[in-house]
Structures are given as C-alpha cells and as structure tokens.
Design an enzyme around this catalytic site. Structure first.
Site, mmCIF file in Angstrom:
data_model
loop_
_atom_site.group_PDB
_atom_site.id
_atom_site.type_symbol
_atom_site.label_atom_id
_atom_site.label_comp_id
_atom_site.label_asym_id
_atom_site.label_seq_id
_atom_site.Cartn_x
_atom_site.Cartn_y
_atom_site.Cartn_z
ATOM 1 N N ASP A 94 0.853 -1.194 0.000
ATOM 2 C CA ASP A 94 0.000 0.000 0.000
ATOM 3 C C ASP A 94 0.894 1.252 0.000
ATOM 4 O O ASP A 94 1.808 1.370 0.826
ATOM 5 C CB ASP A 94 -0.845 -0.046 1.282
ATOM 6 C CG ASP A 94 -1.992 0.942 1.273
ATOM 7 O OD1 ASP A 94 -2.411 1.366 0.182
ATOM 8 O OD2 ASP A 94 -2.484 1.271 2.381
ATOM 9 N N ASP A 116 2.936 5.024 -5.439
ATOM 10 C CA ASP A 116 2.155 6.247 -5.258
ATOM 11 C C ASP A 116 3.027 7.456 -5.582
ATOM 12 O O ASP A 116 3.725 7.988 -4.722
ATOM 13 C CB ASP A 116 1.644 6.315 -3.813
ATOM 14 C CG ASP A 116 0.796 7.553 -3.574
ATOM 15 O OD1 ASP A 116 0.677 8.387 -4.498
ATOM 16 O OD2 ASP A 116 0.252 7.694 -2.465
ATOM 17 N N GLU A 146 -1.341 6.000 -9.163
ATOM 18 C CA GLU A 146 -2.307 6.982 -8.643
ATOM 19 C C GLU A 146 -2.150 8.322 -9.351
ATOM 20 O O GLU A 146 -1.048 8.817 -9.555
ATOM 21 C CB GLU A 146 -2.144 7.175 -7.125
ATOM 22 C CG GLU A 146 -3.105 8.240 -6.593
ATOM 23 C CD GLU A 146 -3.350 8.187 -5.084
ATOM 24 O OE1 GLU A 146 -2.889 7.243 -4.439
ATOM 25 O OE2 GLU A 146 -4.009 9.097 -4.584
ATOM 26 N N HIS A 190 -7.841 9.844 3.723
ATOM 27 C CA HIS A 190 -7.452 8.844 4.721
ATOM 28 C C HIS A 190 -7.859 9.262 6.141
ATOM 29 O O HIS A 190 -7.969 10.444 6.434
ATOM 30 C CB HIS A 190 -5.933 8.625 4.679
ATOM 31 C CG HIS A 190 -5.478 7.971 3.409
ATOM 32 N ND1 HIS A 190 -4.795 8.648 2.432
ATOM 33 C CD2 HIS A 190 -5.643 6.712 2.949
ATOM 34 C CE1 HIS A 190 -4.539 7.821 1.422
ATOM 35 N NE2 HIS A 190 -5.049 6.637 1.702
ATOM 36 N N HIS A 234 -9.107 4.900 -2.527
ATOM 37 C CA HIS A 234 -8.472 4.903 -1.204
ATOM 38 C C HIS A 234 -9.393 5.655 -0.231
ATOM 39 O O HIS A 234 -10.389 6.245 -0.643
ATOM 40 C CB HIS A 234 -7.116 5.613 -1.284
ATOM 41 C CG HIS A 234 -6.050 4.751 -1.870
ATOM 42 N ND1 HIS A 234 -5.000 4.275 -1.142
ATOM 43 C CD2 HIS A 234 -5.912 4.246 -3.117
ATOM 44 C CE1 HIS A 234 -4.240 3.523 -1.920
ATOM 45 N NE2 HIS A 234 -4.766 3.480 -3.130
ATOM 46 N N GLY A 235 -9.017 5.640 1.032
ATOM 47 C CA GLY A 235 -9.719 6.464 2.015
ATOM 48 C C GLY A 235 -11.206 6.196 2.080
ATOM 49 O O GLY A 235 -12.007 7.123 2.180
ATOM 50 N N SER A 237 -13.083 4.319 4.317
ATOM 51 C CA SER A 237 -13.746 3.913 5.558
ATOM 52 C C SER A 237 -15.010 4.740 5.753
ATOM 53 O O SER A 237 -15.075 5.904 5.338
ATOM 54 C CB SER A 237 -12.806 4.116 6.751
ATOM 55 O OG SER A 237 -11.938 3.008 6.876
ATOM 56 N N ASN A 277 -10.347 0.564 -0.488
ATOM 57 C CA ASN A 277 -9.387 0.453 0.619
ATOM 58 C C ASN A 277 -10.019 0.843 1.949
ATOM 59 O O ASN A 277 -10.564 1.958 2.080
ATOM 60 C CB ASN A 277 -8.214 1.404 0.375
ATOM 61 C CG ASN A 277 -7.282 0.926 -0.713
ATOM 62 O OD1 ASN A 277 -7.598 0.010 -1.455
ATOM 63 N ND2 ASN A 277 -6.128 1.548 -0.796
ATOM 64 N N ILE A 278 -9.893 -0.050 2.911
ATOM 65 C CA ILE A 278 -10.473 0.205 4.235
ATOM 66 C C ILE A 278 -9.461 -0.155 5.315
ATOM 67 O O ILE A 278 -9.000 -1.293 5.389
ATOM 68 C CB ILE A 278 -11.774 -0.624 4.406
ATOM 69 C CG1 ILE A 278 -12.826 -0.147 3.398
ATOM 70 C CG2 ILE A 278 -12.296 -0.512 5.850
ATOM 71 C CD1 ILE A 278 -14.030 -1.048 3.260
HETATM 72 P P1 13P Z 1 -9.180 4.737 5.369
HETATM 73 O O1 13P Z 1 -8.337 5.571 6.262
HETATM 74 O O2 13P Z 1 -10.395 5.460 4.933
HETATM 75 O O3 13P Z 1 -9.519 3.408 5.974
HETATM 76 O O4 13P Z 1 -8.333 4.451 4.017
HETATM 77 C C1 13P Z 1 -7.375 3.413 3.968
HETATM 78 C C2 13P Z 1 -6.535 3.463 2.744
HETATM 79 O O5 13P Z 1 -6.811 4.131 1.771
HETATM 80 C C3 13P Z 1 -5.326 2.629 2.719
HETATM 81 O O6 13P Z 1 -4.560 2.840 1.573
HETATM 82 O O1 G3H Z 2 -3.147 4.702 3.536
HETATM 83 C C1 G3H Z 2 -3.012 4.735 4.747
HETATM 84 C C2 G3H Z 2 -3.355 3.551 5.570
HETATM 85 O O2 G3H Z 2 -4.479 3.792 6.362
HETATM 86 C C3 G3H Z 2 -2.196 3.075 6.358
HETATM 87 O O3 G3H Z 2 -1.776 3.971 7.297
HETATM 88 O O4 G3H Z 2 0.764 3.937 7.348
HETATM 89 O O5 G3H Z 2 -0.608 4.508 9.398
HETATM 90 O O6 G3H Z 2 -0.519 2.172 8.540
HETATM 91 P P1 G3H Z 2 -0.456 3.649 8.193
HETATM 92 ZN ZN ZN Z 3 -4.575 4.817 0.834
#
Ligand code: 13P
Ligand code: G3H
Ligand code: ZN
Length: 333
Positions: A94, A116, A146, A190, A234-235, A237, A277-278
């Site tokens: 990721d 990315d 991306e 995110h 992405h993002g 949630s 992505n979650i």
């Molecule tokens: P969230 O923060 O919305 O869960 O997004 C996760 C994400 O995009 C990981 O790449």
């Molecule tokens: O894209 C971001 C993800 O939520 C991962 O975040 O690097 O804090 O694990 P992190």
């Molecule tokens: Zn992401």
C-alpha cells in the site's frame, strides 16, 4: 527471489476484470497484526470473497515487512483450513513510495504493489510508475498507480484546488505507464476525520454530521476515458458511528469523526471501481472492543481476553463490508 505464485497468492488481474464486469468491488484491508489478519481471513473464507491484504508504511515500521509477508503466506494455509478450497488472496504493498521498495516487495513474494507518485509532478509520476511496472510485470506482479491527490483533513475538497483526478490525463498516464489499475481522487481521504464539520450538514433526526457527496462526475469522466479499466478508491472507511459512540462511551475522545456513507460506496462498487481500501474502520472496531473490555472488566489482564473480542468485532465489520457494501461475497468459490 520468491514468486508469489509459490506461496499460493494471486495477482489482481483476473480478480479486477471480473469485478468490473460483475459490478462489485474487492475489499483491500490493511493489516498490522495477527488478530486483524485472522479476522480478515475468517470473513473472506466464510463469505468466499476474494481479498487484498495491504501492507502500509506504518505496518512495515510496526510489524516488519518480512514478518508480514510470512504471515500472509500463513494466511493462505489458514484459509484452506477454514474450508476455503481455492483462496484468492492478494498480498499488496500500500502506498509504495520508491522503486526500491516496490522491487523489494516483488522480490519477497508480494503479488501486487502500489507505486504512489501522486504527489510528484506529472512527468515524474509517469516515469516512476513506468519503471515499477517494467520490473513487476517480469514476474506477473500487478501494479496500481495513482493520479490526483487525496485531500488531507486540512485541505479543501474541491476541484478548484486541483486535488481531484483530471479525467483528461488518465489515458495518457495508463498508456505510458502500463499500470494495471488506477487510484483516483474523488473526495475520499485517509483517516477517521475525512471532512471538516463546516463541510457537512446536520441530519435533523440524528444530529449526526452528513458529509458532502463524492465527485461521481469525476468518476464518470474517468470511466468514459478508460472504459472497463480497473479503478481504485483509497480512504473509503465509513467511520461507523456506533463504534465511535462505543469508544467515546468507554473513555475515548473521538470528536466529529466522519467517513464516507455506505450508500456512496455501494454506488462506486457497481461502477469501474473494483478495489476499495479500508483501514480506519478496522482500527475503530478494534479500539471500541478493547475499550469496552477495559472499562467493564478492569481486573482483566490476559491480552487474549481483550484482543479476542477485538478480533471478533473486526470479523463482523469485514463481513458487513463484503456482503452489504462491496458485494464481493461468493465471487471466489
Ligand atoms: P481509510 O483511512 O479510509 O480506511 O483508508 C485506507 C486506505 O486508503 C489505505 O490505503
Ligand atoms: O493509507 C493509509 C493507511 O491507512 C495506512 O496507514 O501507514 O498509518 O498504517 P499507516
Ligand atoms: Zn490509501
């Protein structure tokens, strides 16, 4: 050099083609620890959903890239033990931020990587993504690129500020780079604070904040330019308010946490968006369960007694996403 095929993993190519055609999306869940991984695999095996296990920068710093890769290998065997005869599990990097990092993941058995370059000038993003694709494709590893910058919580979520993906660039980008899927920016971001309260309206019945809609016109523009091409969000949630309430009830302090409403994700999943992505929702589910145990059973000190309920809460969340939001259940029989 280890090839992901020898670990029982799959890349995203066929999975995405079927998802775009079938009008559903593949869940991409981040994992940092054993309980998250168990919950993801339990949910995917029970629903027979293809699944993408994502390893972020934070996860690599926290748990170690090598260890996470071996955990994913173990996850394939665990899925089989759970009765999933042909698990369709992708191990994905990721937000890879360099050629070297992507190469190291390809070399150690990842089946998919994201490069990315979205914060780079366009030409540099193209050059970097192309270089990663050229390396990864030698081993049949798929690559996500991306275009467009996801708004941070401080940013204005508006096309005027050029944070959204520009549909007029996507054909050139995908043709020049050869990437297999494209993450786009249509207003998601995110974390658990995706919108500022002043960007939202208030639901008069519940008093909850209602975020502005995603830029579906941008998504439609991208689909028109690249018919049938796999698109990634992405993002994504939703920041379930019942988890936020539980956290706050048991001593937490999450104020005005807002996510993407599920009906908008359902709509996206029916389009060319084939990977959603979650991460944050799983963090919330875990934290809510742990806080509840700590508050209700202050004498408890066996980690299994609070990580067990956390795992179960995450399993339920993943099941819900797969069945009720992404529609990926029974797509990996
Ligand atoms: P969230 O923060 O919305 O869960 O997004 C996760 C994400 O995009 C990981 O790449
Ligand atoms: O894209 C971001 C993800 O939520 C991962 O975040 O690097 O804090 O694990 P992190
Ligand atoms: Zn992401």
């Amino acid at each position: 050099m280890v090839n992901y095929k020898d670990l029982g993993l799959v890349n995203t190519r066929e999975m995405f083609a079927l998802a775009v055609k079938g009008g559903y999306a593949i869940p991409a869940f981040n994992f940092n620890n054993m309980e998250q991984l168990q919950a993801i695999i339990q949910a995917a095996a029970e629903t027979k959903s293809p699944v993408i296990l994502q390893v972020s920068k934070g996860a690599r710093n926290y748990a170690n890239q090598t260890l996470l890769r071996y955990m994913a290998e173990g996850a394939v065997e665990y899925a089989k033990e759970l009765g999933w005869e042909h698990p369709q599990i992708v191990l994905h990097l990721d937000h890879g931020d360099s050629y070297e990092l992507c190469k190291s993941c390809v070399d150690m058995g990842f089946s998919s990587v994201m490069i990315d370059g979205s914060s780079l000038p366009y030409d540099e993003n193209v050059a970097l993504t192309k270089r990663v694709v050229e390396y990864a494709h030698q081993f049949d590893v798929t690559v996500e690129g991306e275009l467009g910058v996801l708004a941070g919580v401080e940013d204005e979520v508006s096309a005027e500020h050029h944070t959204y993906t520009r549909p007029e660039e996507v054909v050139d980008f995908c043709t020049k780079t050869g990437c297999d899927s494209l993450a786009i920016s249509i207003g998601t971001s995110h974390g658990a604070y995706k919108f500022k309260p002043e960007q939202c309206t208030v639901d008069p019945e519940t008093g909850r904040l209602v975020p502005p809609p995603l830029a579906f016109d941008v998504l439609e523009g991208v689909e028109k330019e690249l018919p049938g091409f796999p698109i990634v969000l992405h993002g994504s949630s939703s920041v379930p308010q019942e988890e936020v309430d539980t956290i706050n009830k048991f001593g937490g302090a999450l104020k005005a946490a807002v996510g993407i409403p599920e009906e908008q994700l359902r709509k996206a999943a029916k389009s060319a968006v084939c990977k959603i992505n979650i991460d944050s929702d799983s963090r919330l589910a875990m934290t809510a369960a742990v806080r509840q145990v700590f508050a209700e059973k202050p004498a408890e000190f066996d980690p299994r007694k609070y990580l067990g309920p956390a795992r179960e809460n995450m399993r339920k969340l993943y099941m819900h996403k797969i069945i009720n939001v992404l529609g990926s259940d029974n797509k990996a029989l």
